[in-house]
Each structure stands twice: as C-alpha cells, then as structure tokens.
Motif scaffolding. Sequence first.
Motif, PDB file in Angstrom:
ATOM      1  N   PHE A  26     -39.286 -21.140 -33.704  1.00  0.00           N
ATOM      2  CA  PHE A  26     -40.649 -20.860 -34.154  1.00  0.00           C
ATOM      3  C   PHE A  26     -41.543 -20.388 -33.006  1.00  0.00           C
ATOM      4  CE2 PHE A  26     -44.989 -21.923 -35.548  1.00  0.00           C
ATOM      5  CZ  PHE A  26     -45.006 -21.219 -36.742  1.00  0.00           C
ATOM      6  N   GLU A  27     -41.427 -20.976 -31.847  1.00  0.00           N
ATOM      7  CA  GLU A  27     -42.273 -20.546 -30.725  1.00  0.00           C
ATOM      8  C   GLU A  27     -41.927 -19.130 -30.292  1.00  0.00           C
ATOM      9  OE1 GLU A  27     -44.146 -23.162 -27.985  1.00  0.00           O
ATOM     10  OE2 GLU A  27     -42.710 -24.743 -28.435  1.00  0.00           O
ATOM     11  N   CYS A  72     -43.804 -16.995 -32.622  1.00  0.00           N
ATOM     12  CA  CYS A  72     -45.226 -16.983 -32.249  1.00  0.00           C
ATOM     13  C   CYS A  72     -45.501 -15.958 -31.153  1.00  0.00           C
ATOM     14  CB  CYS A  72     -45.667 -18.366 -31.776  1.00  0.00           C
ATOM     15  SG  CYS A  72     -45.747 -19.614 -33.073  1.00  0.00           S
ATOM     16  N   LYS A  95     -47.978 -12.827 -31.612  1.00  0.00           N
ATOM     17  CA  LYS A  95     -49.151 -12.790 -30.730  1.00  0.00           C
ATOM     18  C   LYS A  95     -49.305 -11.418 -30.066  1.00  0.00           C
ATOM     19  CE  LYS A  95     -50.906 -15.034 -26.519  1.00  0.00           C
ATOM     20  NZ  LYS A  95     -50.614 -16.113 -25.523  1.00  0.00           N
ATOM     21  N   SER A 105     -50.431 -11.995 -38.327  1.00  0.00           N
ATOM     22  CA  SER A 105     -50.716 -13.345 -38.817  1.00  0.00           C
ATOM     23  C   SER A 105     -49.501 -13.958 -39.507  1.00  0.00           C
ATOM     24  CB  SER A 105     -51.886 -13.310 -39.806  1.00  0.00           C
ATOM     25  OG  SER A 105     -53.053 -12.802 -39.186  1.00  0.00           O
ATOM     26  N   PHE A 106     -49.410 -15.276 -39.423  1.00  0.00           N
ATOM     27  CA  PHE A 106     -48.423 -16.022 -40.201  1.00  0.00           C
ATOM     28  C   PHE A 106     -48.937 -16.255 -41.618  1.00  0.00           C
ATOM     29  CE2 PHE A 106     -46.625 -17.849 -36.184  1.00  0.00           C
ATOM     30  CZ  PHE A 106     -45.277 -17.649 -36.461  1.00  0.00           C
ATOM     31  N   THR A 139     -48.405 -25.090 -37.999  1.00  0.00           N
ATOM     32  CA  THR A 139     -49.732 -24.477 -37.864  1.00  0.00           C
ATOM     33  C   THR A 139     -50.311 -24.767 -36.491  1.00  0.00           C
ATOM     34  OG1 THR A 139     -50.163 -24.591 -40.246  1.00  0.00           O
ATOM     35  CG2 THR A 139     -52.078 -24.445 -38.797  1.00  0.00           C
ATOM     36  N   ALA A 184     -48.581 -22.658 -33.862  1.00  0.00           N
ATOM     37  CA  ALA A 184     -49.041 -21.265 -33.888  1.00  0.00           C
ATOM     38  C   ALA A 184     -50.415 -21.134 -33.254  1.00  0.00           C
ATOM     39  CB  ALA A 184     -49.054 -20.752 -35.327  1.00  0.00           C
ATOM     40  N   TRP A 185     -51.310 -22.063 -33.564  1.00  0.00           N
ATOM     41  CA  TRP A 185     -52.661 -22.018 -32.998  1.00  0.00           C
ATOM     42  C   TRP A 185     -52.641 -22.172 -31.479  1.00  0.00           C
ATOM     43  CZ3 TRP A 185     -55.585 -25.571 -37.008  1.00  0.00           C
ATOM     44  CH2 TRP A 185     -55.819 -24.834 -38.172  1.00  0.00           C
ATOM     45  N   HIS A 221     -50.576 -20.907 -29.612  1.00  0.00           N
ATOM     46  CA  HIS A 221     -50.248 -19.570 -29.113  1.00  0.00           C
ATOM     47  C   HIS A 221     -51.343 -18.555 -29.454  1.00  0.00           C
ATOM     48  CE1 HIS A 221     -45.973 -20.196 -27.861  1.00  0.00           C
ATOM     49  NE2 HIS A 221     -46.088 -21.236 -28.682  1.00  0.00           N
ATOM     50  N   VAL A 260     -52.168 -17.588 -32.535  1.00  0.00           N
ATOM     51  CA  VAL A 260     -51.747 -16.795 -33.688  1.00  0.00           C
ATOM     52  C   VAL A 260     -52.416 -17.324 -34.955  1.00  0.00           C
ATOM     53  CG1 VAL A 260     -49.782 -15.999 -35.054  1.00  0.00           C
ATOM     54  CG2 VAL A 260     -49.540 -16.289 -32.583  1.00  0.00           C
ATOM     55  N   VAL A 278     -53.071 -18.190 -38.901  1.00  0.00           N
ATOM     56  CA  VAL A 278     -52.162 -18.795 -39.885  1.00  0.00           C
ATOM     57  C   VAL A 278     -52.853 -18.962 -41.231  1.00  0.00           C
ATOM     58  CG1 VAL A 278     -50.799 -20.845 -40.465  1.00  0.00           C
ATOM     59  CG2 VAL A 278     -50.960 -20.106 -38.075  1.00  0.00           C
TER      60      VAL A 278
END
Length: 516
Positions: free
Chosen positions: A295-296, A299, A303, A308-309, A339, A342-343, A345, A347, A349
Amino acid sequence: MECLLPLSSCPKHNKDLSWPLLMPLFEGSRKAFTPGVIFKDLRVPAREVMLDSGKKSLRLYDVTGPYTDPDARPDLHSGLAPLRRSWSAGCRPTQMIQARQGVVTPEMEFVAIREGLAPEFVCKEVAEGRAIIPVNINHPECEPMAIGRNFLVKINANIGNSALSSSVEEELEKMLWSIRWGGDTVMDLSTGKNIHATRERIIRNCPVPVGTVPIYQALEKVGGKIEDLSWDVYRQTLIEQCEQGVDYFTVHAGLLKALVPAAKKRKTGIVSRGGSILAKWMQIHNAENFLYTHFEDICEILKRYDVSFSLGDGLRPGSTADANDEAQFGELEALGGLTKVAWEHGVQVMIEGPGHVPLNKIKENMDRQLELCHNAPFYTLGPLVVDVGAGRDHITSAIGGAMIGWLGTAMLCYVTPKEHLALPNKDDVKEGIIVHKIAALAADLAKGHPMAVAWNNAMSEARYDFRWEDQYRLALDPETARRYREESFPKDGTSDRCCTMCGPDFCAMKITQEIK
C-alpha cells in the motif's frame, strides 16, 4: 467488429459522434462564466437559466465543459484544450499537501466559485481530509470539482466495455452523454479489448474526473489468469494509467485474507469484481492481499501524479440480508487504517460504500464510516434498499442514495435500469443519472444547501405562476417534461392555466389565485 480507425476516417462512427459538436445547453439557458479573484484568469462555468421572459435568471452547477459553449466547442478528434496545463506544469505537491501548507490553489478557487463557497473553506476541507479534488496533473482537460459532505452531493456514472459488448466509440458516446445529463465524474470500468485505447479516448475528451479500477486491466494483461497476477503487473498498470491521466483509482486494499471466511457465509458472497479477483488470488497463493502489503508503494505512485484513492469496498453486501455484517465492517475498519497511511503521504482519499442495505441499516453505515475512516468522504453505490427491483434498480438505488446523501455521503455512484442484467446503453445512462441527480438534490435540499433551495424555489414559483416554459427549463430533464405536457395539450393557449390532471375547473392553484 470494433472500429479502431481514427474517428475522422471512420464513416460509421463519424456520423454517430457528430452530435456532441452540436450539443447546445438546454433551451432557455446559456453558458455563463465567473472570473477568479485570487487567480484572475479563471473562467468558472455555470448554466444560466433565463426565467420569466428574461426578467431574471438562475445559475446552476454545470459539468458539460466546452461541449455546450458555442465559442469553444471542441473537436472530438483532437480532444479538449488543456485547461489546467499552466496551473500544474510538471511535478508539484498534491492538493492535500498544499492545503496543509495553507496554499489556495487555482483548483481550490475554481471549486469555491462553483460551489458558492470561500476558497479558504475549500482549502481547509481538503487539508483535513473531509474533501478531495481529484485532478491528475496529466489530465489538464479536467475542470476541478470537489467531493465532500460539505459540498453538493455528486454523481458518478460508470461506463466501460465488456468482453461481450461495446466499442471505443460507444463508450466515448456514453461519457459525453453522461456529462450532458449531469454526471460529475465517470468511471471507465472496461474489461474487454482495447482498454488502453478506450481510456485514452475518454480522458482526452472528458471535462470531469475519470476513475478506474486498475485490477481489471492488470488481469487483462495476464490473459485473465488470476493466478498470474502480481504486484509488478499491477504496479506497471498503475503507472501507465497515472501517466495517461486517470484522476482516481478504486483500490481494494482493505480486503484482507482474514475477512474472506466471513464473506463465504453470506447469501451472495463477494459481489465486487475486484474483490472477488483478489479473494481468489489470496486463496490460490495462500498469501495476503498484495494491494495491502504494497500500500505504501501505491501511495508513492499516486502522490507523484496527485491521483486520489477511492478505497474500494470489495466486501460490500450484494443483498440486504448481508448488509452490515462482519465482512463489510471488518473491511471498513481496515480502510480506516489505510486512510491514515495515505494521508501521511499527502494523498487524497475517499471511501467506497455499499451496496445493498435496507433503510433501517443505512444510518449505521454512515455513522461507522465517519468514525472508522476519520471523516474521509464517503462514495456509495446506492445503497439499493430492496433486492427485487430488477429492471428498476436505478430507483431502488436512488431511494437509498437520497437517505445516505442526507446523512453525509459525498458522492453517489449511479445505477442504471439494467443493473444486474446487462451492460447499459445511452438511454440507460440517462435514466441512471437523472434519478440519482434527484436523489442528490433531495439530499442537498434536506441539508439546506443554498443552491438546492434556490433551484427548488424557482420551480415552485414558476409552477404557481403557470410559467410552463420556465418549468421546462428548471426541470432535471427538460425534454421529457416538455414532451409530456405537449402530448396532452394542443399549443392553442386554451390550456395555459391548467394541466390534464385537474383541467380548467379543478386546478387548486388557479382557484387559490382567484381567492386572492
């Protein structure tokens, strides 16, 4: 056979696709633009409806892009002009990173003008993750819009081919048709041939954000063999689509291996295409979901392009009996954790939601999402409130959509009359959008949004004054409204103050005016 020729050299489709170049705004409307204050070169579009014989007007949110602008109609062969190219040239921080720094971007002011809000408010909502502005730096043709519960409720239209049906040109036509009727975003869910070519044609001609489910193309790349899917294939697909200009991705990263046994107990199991693919991959390899373990990495890719996710609900309920079960809420909890990652990074969501949910269980969905996903925007498919609406599931979906929109959902994914039955055509797309626009407007009106209130009040006044032309102009589907009335009455002036429901002697509004 599918047409792969350029549109200009294809006699079959050249005629079929000539209509967008002549696509006017609805009768009695004109394209109006508001300039920016911070960024003075902005021209933010609206549909201005002329009312009461031109004595007044009302501006409505408009997503039709240049297609309804007589001064800037595009050529489908070359695509739209790159509206945002000078705003976001090259690599730059995401909208979320800039918002956290207190920077109001051109995209944020564009959104603020469209929504009748302050740019600083838009900036704050994006900074805190309550709203997203899905704008890939490689989709400069896109007019910025916001998805968040403190904004107008938006509508997504799903399009895309299948292995059994549709061509590139038909999908382009569905995209154009969807924005004609008010689709705020489109998702290309193509699973058939020529996925890349289909998506390229759509993006280059699309003034609204475009979303995809990358696992579909990744599976197509390995010949449909789920066992051959891998992180490397998926990663290459993500980068390809980011480079092309996709604005948001459905990523089913919260469907964990530990949740699959709970889904097996359901009446309808796993109904998400992406969810079922990943569940089978995990079973074959006896391994955790590679979208979760990487997942990272995802991201960092998103980014780079400010994509957006749309964190996917691979375990959404496919029947009312399965609503709010262990599998659904287990995945939702996992999405809440993702979430935050992602935030970190920077990004943006939004969270996808159900599915089939009876009315009495809808509020719990909204409450749990806000709690577990830290107020990130909710994007729901419906929910469909009964399971027996085959052929009319756009209505079962709109009923649930109106309720969950009122409770805080930011965007509704439309459902067409052919849901569960077949791939929709152009007419089905229109029906799906119109009924979900009604649901969105009902939610906005319940929340007291000034734009929704003004629109409804204008219609009420036109109705009381027997201003039939204004009623057509203010309707969500002006063409159908006009046709229904004019099929009932001749245009001879004898019916100006009544309709065939009551006739001239029993019209309550006419009688009330006589009392006054």
